[in-house]
Design a protein around this motif. Sequence first.
Motif, short mmCIF file in Angstrom:
data_model
loop_
_atom_site.label_atom_id
_atom_site.label_comp_id
_atom_site.label_asym_id
_atom_site.label_seq_id
_atom_site.Cartn_x
_atom_site.Cartn_y
_atom_site.Cartn_z
N VAL A 57 -34.51 2.72 -22.38
CA VAL A 57 -34.71 3.81 -21.41
C VAL A 57 -34.84 3.27 -19.99
N PRO A 63 -27.52 11.62 -15.01
CA PRO A 63 -28.23 12.77 -15.60
C PRO A 63 -27.43 14.06 -15.58
N LEU A 209 -33.53 6.89 -17.68
CA LEU A 209 -34.17 8.01 -18.37
C LEU A 209 -35.65 8.07 -18.04
N VAL A 268 -27.54 15.34 -21.96
CA VAL A 268 -28.75 14.86 -21.29
C VAL A 268 -29.74 16.01 -21.25
N ALA A 270 -33.94 16.93 -19.85
CA ALA A 270 -35.23 16.54 -19.28
C ALA A 270 -36.16 17.73 -19.34
N ALA A 280 -37.25 12.70 -21.48
CA ALA A 280 -35.84 12.68 -21.09
C ALA A 280 -35.07 11.94 -22.17
N PHE A 281 -33.86 12.41 -22.46
CA PHE A 281 -33.03 11.69 -23.42
C PHE A 281 -31.57 11.91 -23.10
N LYS A 282 -30.76 11.04 -23.66
CA LYS A 282 -29.31 11.17 -23.58
C LYS A 282 -28.70 10.78 -24.91
#
Length: 331
Positions: A57, A63, A209, A268, A270, A280-282
């Motif tokens: 991360v 984003p 992230l 993505v 948040a 937050a992630f992707k």
Amino acid sequence: MSASAANSASAAVPPPVPSVPPVLAEVVRSGFVEGRHRGSLVLLDAGGGVEWALGDVTVPVFPRSSNKPMQAAGVLRAGLDLAGERLALAAASHSGEPFHRDLVHKMLDEYGLDEGLLQCPPDLPLDAEERETYLASGAVRARVTMNCSGKHTAMLAACALREWPLDSYLDPAHPLQQLIHRGVEEAAGERVAAVGTDGCGAPLMAITLTGLARAYRSFALAAPNTPEHRVATAMRAHPEYVAGTRRPDTWLMREVPGTLSKMGAEAVQAVALPDGRALAFKVEDGGLRALGPVLARALTLMGVKSPVVERIGRAPLLGGAAEVGEIRAAF
């Protein structure tokens, strides 16, 4: 050792194996795992520290539309006085429903702007159900219908107010974009690693992230009357303008008071909770179908208890007209 022997020895050393992101979601059909979505995710505690993370991360990502709250704060810093539905729409990836399109037209009129000044591409409604209705009416792709048109309208209005060039408002060197760039860095607590071009044509700032989660935390906890607080307040009060009537961001902000939520293209997401916890992630492959299950699982790990979490996480797979499987979180 001779030169030839040295070359042979170096050739025998295998190259380093790139790290593989962990599996965030599995695609399960008829009890068989037929696919996997990998990615990275970070959860911040109320104090802003990393409470839990999967994957790396600390690597910058684009984003995408999760940057929109920072972009909306930028137009406020430029002096544009927006609030309520108008400010929510400035931070939106709207579904293209009639009330979205109507408000974009009103805002253009209010600031003496013409639709032809918008430099987002003509598009159809983002929402699938709305897209069918739109096409059945005989309508065609339009700039106002594009999901980023609210943001572009706000950017143009800010430029008109400041007497900045309108034709180059998407140039990364434009005064407005420089203002937004600095705002992203301040909110994320780190330098922008790269600048690209988003799908709507606007400059896109890469951050980690962890930085993205920090940015949302800063908006959730912002002092009253600051640009960040104003944007967060508008998004929370009018989530249907941020997304649409059939979108998870809307559901979450409606059902869990004080939550700030915004997805972005390429899977993505948040979110910040009112106490300062954030995530937050992707999804590495950009698979949007994994977004809901991953988000629901992350919210569960954060202790969010609401029926909307199950609703967001539900992602059935069909075989014919019957439900035969699901996309499920794998952590």
